[in-house]
Design a protein around this motif. Structure first.
Motif, mmCIF file in Angstrom:
data_model
loop_
_atom_site.group_PDB
_atom_site.id
_atom_site.type_symbol
_atom_site.label_atom_id
_atom_site.label_comp_id
_atom_site.label_asym_id
_atom_site.label_seq_id
_atom_site.Cartn_x
_atom_site.Cartn_y
_atom_site.Cartn_z
ATOM 1 N N ASN A 19 0.838 -1.197 0.000
ATOM 2 C CA ASN A 19 0.000 0.000 0.000
ATOM 3 C C ASN A 19 0.872 1.246 0.000
ATOM 4 N N ARG A 20 0.553 2.186 -0.882
ATOM 5 C CA ARG A 20 1.282 3.453 -0.908
ATOM 6 C C ARG A 20 0.473 4.481 -0.131
ATOM 7 N N VAL A 21 1.109 5.112 0.827
ATOM 8 C CA VAL A 21 0.436 6.146 1.609
ATOM 9 C C VAL A 21 1.149 7.472 1.384
ATOM 10 N N ALA A 22 0.401 8.572 1.445
ATOM 11 C CA ALA A 22 0.975 9.885 1.165
ATOM 12 C C ALA A 22 0.779 10.807 2.359
ATOM 13 N N LYS A 23 1.841 11.524 2.693
ATOM 14 C CA LYS A 23 1.752 12.564 3.718
ATOM 15 C C LYS A 23 1.866 13.881 2.964
ATOM 16 N N VAL A 24 0.891 14.739 3.118
ATOM 17 C CA VAL A 24 0.900 16.016 2.393
ATOM 18 C C VAL A 24 1.654 17.041 3.229
ATOM 19 N N VAL A 25 2.701 17.590 2.621
ATOM 20 C CA VAL A 25 3.504 18.623 3.280
ATOM 21 C C VAL A 25 3.472 19.883 2.418
ATOM 22 N N GLY A 27 5.587 21.325 0.530
ATOM 23 C CA GLY A 27 6.163 21.214 -0.808
ATOM 24 C C GLY A 27 5.470 20.213 -1.719
ATOM 25 N N GLY A 28 4.503 19.465 -1.224
ATOM 26 C CA GLY A 28 3.846 18.439 -2.046
ATOM 27 C C GLY A 28 3.519 17.207 -1.218
ATOM 28 N N ARG A 29 3.659 16.056 -1.832
ATOM 29 C CA ARG A 29 3.338 14.807 -1.140
ATOM 30 C C ARG A 29 4.602 13.988 -0.881
ATOM 31 N N ARG A 30 4.651 13.365 0.288
ATOM 32 C CA ARG A 30 5.737 12.449 0.617
ATOM 33 C C ARG A 30 5.152 11.041 0.644
ATOM 34 N N PHE A 31 5.690 10.166 -0.181
ATOM 35 C CA PHE A 31 5.142 8.818 -0.265
ATOM 36 C C PHE A 31 5.938 7.832 0.580
ATOM 37 N N ARG A 32 5.210 6.895 1.219
ATOM 38 C CA ARG A 32 5.802 5.785 1.951
ATOM 39 C C ARG A 32 5.035 4.526 1.561
ATOM 40 N N PHE A 33 5.575 3.379 1.905
ATOM 41 C CA PHE A 33 4.931 2.125 1.532
ATOM 42 C C PHE A 33 4.765 1.223 2.745
ATOM 43 N N SER A 34 3.644 0.502 2.769
ATOM 44 C CA SER A 34 3.462 -0.527 3.793
ATOM 45 C C SER A 34 3.219 -1.844 3.069
ATOM 46 N N ALA A 35 3.768 -2.913 3.614
ATOM 47 C CA ALA A 35 3.639 -4.229 2.980
ATOM 48 C C ALA A 35 3.226 -5.266 4.022
ATOM 49 N N ILE A 36 2.326 -6.161 3.605
ATOM 50 C CA ILE A 36 1.937 -7.282 4.445
ATOM 51 C C ILE A 36 2.514 -8.537 3.805
ATOM 52 N N VAL A 37 3.264 -9.317 4.589
ATOM 53 C CA VAL A 37 3.912 -10.530 4.085
ATOM 54 C C VAL A 37 3.582 -11.688 5.018
ATOM 55 N N VAL A 38 3.301 -12.863 4.428
ATOM 56 C CA VAL A 38 3.137 -14.077 5.234
ATOM 57 C C VAL A 38 4.290 -15.024 4.923
ATOM 58 N N VAL A 39 4.781 -15.697 5.969
ATOM 59 C CA VAL A 39 5.924 -16.597 5.851
ATOM 60 C C VAL A 39 5.539 -17.932 6.472
ATOM 61 N N GLY A 40 5.924 -19.028 5.808
ATOM 62 C CA GLY A 40 5.634 -20.347 6.361
ATOM 63 C C GLY A 40 6.557 -21.394 5.775
ATOM 64 N N ASP A 41 6.553 -22.592 6.387
ATOM 65 C CA ASP A 41 7.414 -23.664 5.902
ATOM 66 C C ASP A 41 6.634 -24.750 5.171
ATOM 67 N N GLY A 42 5.323 -24.602 5.063
ATOM 68 C CA GLY A 42 4.515 -25.594 4.368
ATOM 69 C C GLY A 42 4.249 -26.845 5.182
ATOM 70 N N GLN A 43 4.641 -26.842 6.464
ATOM 71 C CA GLN A 43 4.431 -28.008 7.317
ATOM 72 C C GLN A 43 3.836 -27.616 8.661
ATOM 73 N N GLY A 44 3.089 -26.516 8.689
ATOM 74 C CA GLY A 44 2.397 -26.138 9.908
ATOM 75 C C GLY A 44 2.877 -24.856 10.563
ATOM 76 N N TRP A 45 4.050 -24.379 10.202
ATOM 77 C CA TRP A 45 4.540 -23.122 10.767
ATOM 78 C C TRP A 45 4.141 -21.967 9.866
ATOM 79 N N VAL A 46 3.571 -20.896 10.444
ATOM 80 C CA VAL A 46 3.147 -19.741 9.659
ATOM 81 C C VAL A 46 3.230 -18.472 10.515
ATOM 82 N N GLY A 47 3.552 -17.350 9.850
ATOM 83 C CA GLY A 47 3.606 -16.056 10.527
ATOM 84 C C GLY A 47 3.255 -14.951 9.555
ATOM 85 N N ALA A 48 2.754 -13.834 10.076
ATOM 86 C CA ALA A 48 2.387 -12.690 9.237
ATOM 87 C C ALA A 48 3.020 -11.436 9.815
ATOM 88 N N GLY A 49 3.439 -10.529 8.939
ATOM 89 C CA GLY A 49 4.083 -9.310 9.405
ATOM 90 C C GLY A 49 3.745 -8.112 8.552
#
Length: 166
Positions: A19-25, A27-49
């Motif tokens: 997701n791209r988010v903008a902070k209006v200042v 001089g214009g807009r300042r863009f930042r990014f947020s990302a959601i990632v899931v990680v797992g081993d395919g054998q029962g272990w899973v995590g999200a960040g």
């Protein structure tokens, strides 16, 4: 400190959303990014960040680190989950139901990513309420946290495992 039985090389990661988010200042807009990632081993272990940064790759890297720290073990029974469960986070609710062999993963985007990297091969899911990726991923993780293995349930109830499976 959290320790897993898996090595770093075996982990599979999936980017759920960026997701791209903008902070209006002045001089214009300042863009930042947020990302959601899931990680797992395919054998029962899973995590999200969730990771946030000025650049996309850095946000993804941060999200992966977060996901590895928050990994949980999901009990699997014949490539599916042991029983039906509903997870809730915010206004997002996710229903997970066990499915027969050969059904496959019946799930939408964010929920599918979590379930696949966890190694669940047959499951039916339904998003109830919000379809927001943040809420859907966290609600799915909450649902998976609620699950316990049949052996644990038998031990808690002081019953033999065969009695529960009947």
């Amino acid at each position: 400190m959290f320790e897993t039985e898996t090595s770093e090389a075996q982990l599979v990661d999936k980017v759920v959303s960026i997701n791209r988010v903008a902070k209006v200042v002045k001089g214009g807009r300042r863009f930042r990014f947020s990302a959601i990632v899931v990680v797992g081993d395919g054998q029962g272990w899973v995590g999200a960040g969730l990771g946030k940064a000025q650049e996309v790759p850095e946000a993804i890297r941060k999200a992966m680190e977060q996901a590895k720290k928050e990994m949980i073990k999901v009990p699997l029974l014949n490539n599916t989950i042991p029983y039906q469960v509903v997870g809730q986070f915010g206004s997002g609710r996710v229903l997970l139901r066990p499915a027969a062999e050969g059904t496959g993963v019946i799930a939408g985007g964010p929920v599918r990513a979590v379930v696949e990297v966890a190694g669940i091969k047959n499951v039916l899911t339904k998003c109830l309420g919000s379809h927001n990726p943040h809420n859907a991923v966290k609600a799915t993780m909450e649902a998976l946290k609620q699950l316990s293995a049949p052996e644990e349930v038998a031990e808690r109830r002081n019953r033999p495992l065969a009695e529960l499976m009947a």
